[in-house]
Design a protein around this motif. Structure first.
Motif, PDB file in Angstrom:
ATOM      1  N   GLN A 169     -45.101  54.516   5.416  1.00  0.00           N
ATOM      2  CA  GLN A 169     -45.194  54.107   4.020  1.00  0.00           C
ATOM      3  C   GLN A 169     -44.114  53.087   3.691  1.00  0.00           C
ATOM      4  N   VAL A 170     -44.456  52.164   2.784  1.00  0.00           N
ATOM      5  CA  VAL A 170     -43.493  51.178   2.318  1.00  0.00           C
ATOM      6  C   VAL A 170     -43.745  50.934   0.833  1.00  0.00           C
ATOM      7  N   PRO A 171     -42.704  50.945  -0.011  1.00  0.00           N
ATOM      8  CA  PRO A 171     -42.879  50.624  -1.436  1.00  0.00           C
ATOM      9  C   PRO A 171     -43.289  49.165  -1.615  1.00  0.00           C
ATOM     10  N   LEU A 172     -44.058  48.903  -2.663  1.00  0.00           N
ATOM     11  CA  LEU A 172     -44.559  47.560  -2.929  1.00  0.00           C
ATOM     12  C   LEU A 172     -43.934  46.999  -4.206  1.00  0.00           C
ATOM     13  N   ASP A 173     -43.582  45.731  -4.150  1.00  0.00           N
ATOM     14  CA  ASP A 173     -43.115  44.984  -5.318  1.00  0.00           C
ATOM     15  C   ASP A 173     -44.244  44.042  -5.732  1.00  0.00           C
ATOM     16  N   LEU A 174     -44.886  44.333  -6.869  1.00  0.00           N
ATOM     17  CA  LEU A 174     -46.064  43.574  -7.303  1.00  0.00           C
ATOM     18  C   LEU A 174     -45.733  42.541  -8.370  1.00  0.00           C
ATOM     19  N   SER A 175     -44.464  42.236  -8.556  1.00  0.00           N
ATOM     20  CA  SER A 175     -44.071  41.319  -9.629  1.00  0.00           C
ATOM     21  C   SER A 175     -44.535  39.884  -9.383  1.00  0.00           C
ATOM     22  N   GLU A 176     -44.814  39.523  -8.129  1.00  0.00           N
ATOM     23  CA  GLU A 176     -45.240  38.158  -7.819  1.00  0.00           C
ATOM     24  C   GLU A 176     -46.737  37.949  -8.022  1.00  0.00           C
ATOM     25  N   ARG A 208     -38.878  47.448   1.434  1.00  0.00           N
ATOM     26  CA  ARG A 208     -39.730  47.111   0.295  1.00  0.00           C
ATOM     27  C   ARG A 208     -40.437  45.802   0.592  1.00  0.00           C
ATOM     28  N   MET A 209     -41.741  45.781   0.304  1.00  0.00           N
ATOM     29  CA  MET A 209     -42.539  44.590   0.569  1.00  0.00           C
ATOM     30  C   MET A 209     -42.847  43.894  -0.745  1.00  0.00           C
ATOM     31  N   VAL A 210     -42.512  42.594  -0.808  1.00  0.00           N
ATOM     32  CA  VAL A 210     -42.819  41.772  -1.979  1.00  0.00           C
ATOM     33  C   VAL A 210     -44.187  41.132  -1.744  1.00  0.00           C
ATOM     34  N   VAL A 211     -45.188  41.564  -2.503  1.00  0.00           N
ATOM     35  CA  VAL A 211     -46.570  41.143  -2.287  1.00  0.00           C
ATOM     36  C   VAL A 211     -46.817  39.821  -2.997  1.00  0.00           C
ATOM     37  N   THR A 212     -47.406  38.872  -2.273  1.00  0.00           N
ATOM     38  CA  THR A 212     -47.756  37.573  -2.851  1.00  0.00           C
ATOM     39  C   THR A 212     -49.272  37.369  -2.937  1.00  0.00           C
ATOM     40  N   LYS A 213     -50.027  38.061  -2.090  1.00  0.00           N
ATOM     41  CA  LYS A 213     -51.501  37.954  -2.128  1.00  0.00           C
ATOM     42  C   LYS A 213     -52.096  39.331  -1.893  1.00  0.00           C
ATOM     43  N   LEU A 214     -53.237  39.553  -2.539  1.00  0.00           N
ATOM     44  CA  LEU A 214     -53.945  40.838  -2.426  1.00  0.00           C
ATOM     45  C   LEU A 214     -55.382  40.550  -2.019  1.00  0.00           C
ATOM     46  N   ALA A 221     -46.667  50.272 -11.826  1.00  0.00           N
ATOM     47  CA  ALA A 221     -46.148  49.160 -11.023  1.00  0.00           C
ATOM     48  C   ALA A 221     -44.907  49.548 -10.222  1.00  0.00           C
ATOM     49  N   GLN A 222     -44.189  50.585 -10.652  1.00  0.00           N
ATOM     50  CA  GLN A 222     -42.969  50.994  -9.953  1.00  0.00           C
ATOM     51  C   GLN A 222     -43.212  52.090  -8.917  1.00  0.00           C
ATOM     52  N   SER A 223     -44.385  52.689  -8.905  1.00  0.00           N
ATOM     53  CA  SER A 223     -44.629  53.827  -8.018  1.00  0.00           C
ATOM     54  C   SER A 223     -45.655  53.544  -6.928  1.00  0.00           C
ATOM     55  N   VAL A 224     -46.006  52.279  -6.710  1.00  0.00           N
ATOM     56  CA  VAL A 224     -47.051  51.942  -5.744  1.00  0.00           C
ATOM     57  C   VAL A 224     -46.466  51.915  -4.335  1.00  0.00           C
ATOM     58  N   LEU A 225     -47.124  52.625  -3.424  1.00  0.00           N
ATOM     59  CA  LEU A 225     -46.778  52.603  -2.002  1.00  0.00           C
ATOM     60  C   LEU A 225     -47.972  52.104  -1.207  1.00  0.00           C
ATOM     61  N   SER A 228     -55.458  45.253  -9.869  1.00  0.00           N
ATOM     62  CA  SER A 228     -56.022  46.521 -10.321  1.00  0.00           C
ATOM     63  C   SER A 228     -56.153  47.412  -9.094  1.00  0.00           C
ATOM     64  N   LEU A 229     -55.350  48.464  -9.029  1.00  0.00           N
ATOM     65  CA  LEU A 229     -55.283  49.317  -7.845  1.00  0.00           C
ATOM     66  C   LEU A 229     -55.513  50.760  -8.218  1.00  0.00           C
ATOM     67  N   PHE A 230     -55.924  51.542  -7.247  1.00  0.00           N
ATOM     68  CA  PHE A 230     -56.073  52.980  -7.433  1.00  0.00           C
ATOM     69  C   PHE A 230     -55.671  53.677  -6.134  1.00  0.00           C
ATOM     70  N   PRO A 231     -55.184  54.914  -6.199  1.00  0.00           N
ATOM     71  CA  PRO A 231     -54.774  55.636  -4.985  1.00  0.00           C
ATOM     72  C   PRO A 231     -55.935  55.808  -4.018  1.00  0.00           C
ATOM     73  N   GLY A 232     -55.674  55.546  -2.744  1.00  0.00           N
ATOM     74  CA  GLY A 232     -56.705  55.650  -1.721  1.00  0.00           C
ATOM     75  C   GLY A 232     -57.427  54.349  -1.431  1.00  0.00           C
TER      76      GLY A 232
END
Length: 205
Positions: A164-171, A194-200, A148-152, A176-180
């Motif tokens: 590239q921008v780091p992602l904050d997934l706490s919201e 840093r981008m605070v993500v609210t929807k995926l 969760a701390q290393s997602v770009l 479930s993510l994977f590289p690529g």
């Protein structure tokens, strides 16, 4: 008392090694004492099937070709898009691979836009106080495992220029993510760092 001379050991006259005692504890716990006796592997030169052609491409007219053992291969799509000349696998140039990946991200972005009814995509690195929707690929900030701390997010070429921008997934309640992975994200990036993500939004079959 006379002094005892030590024998000199040279490459021409090496010092004889002492034979290990049969009652040595190291012999009782050696790997050979625990490993079962196995049949030695067959030598590479004596194996069969060397150099035999199992299937070939282009030897018969038409796109259909078959190999031995009941396997068959059919080519789908237009003949113009099929392989029509000798091709060396994994000999692609880095720029060619980059172009193919960028086109693939754009194609999946159109699929995401149609499937989820998204208006359009914005830049992932420009500061935005209001929620924006961005497109890109999931990446890791190092060589370690993705957490969760290393997602770009590597933004798409059209809107983000591949930045590239780091992602904050706490919201997010779950993810479930994977590289690529190609995803569309909605969130805020007030500082541009840093981008605070609210929807995926993911690509679904």
């Amino acid at each position: 008392q006379g002094s005892q001379k030590r024998s000199n050991s040279t490459p021409e006259t090496p010092r004889p090694k002492r034979a290990p005692s049969s009652r040595s504890p190291y012999g009782l716990f050696s790997p050979g004492s625990f490993s079962p006796s196995v049949t030695p592997s067959q030598k590479y030169s004596s194996r069969g099937g060397r150099g035999e052609v199992m299937a070939s491409f282009g030897s018969v007219p038409g796109p259909a070709w078959r190999g031995r053992g009941g396997c068959g291969v059919r080519l789908f799509g237009c003949p113009e898009q099929s392989l029509s000349k000798p091709y060396k696998c994994m000999f692609q140039k880095a720029l060619d691979v980059r172009e193919v990946l960028a086109e693939r991200v754009e194609e999946l972005g159109e699929v995401l836009q149609r499937h989820h009814g998204l208006d359009g995509f914005s830049s992932a690195v420009l500061p935005a106080q209001e929620p924006v929707t961005v497109l890109g690929q999931i990446s890791c900030d190092g060589n370690g495992k993705l957490n969760a701390q290393s997602v770009l997010l590597v933004g798409d070429r059209e809107h983000s220029g591949g930045a590239q921008v780091p992602l904050d997934l706490s919201e997010l309640p779950e993810y479930s993510l994977f590289p690529g992975q190609v995803v569309a994200l909605e969130g805020t990036n007030s500082t541009g760092r840093r981008m605070v993500v609210t929807k995926l939004y993911e690509v679904t079959p």
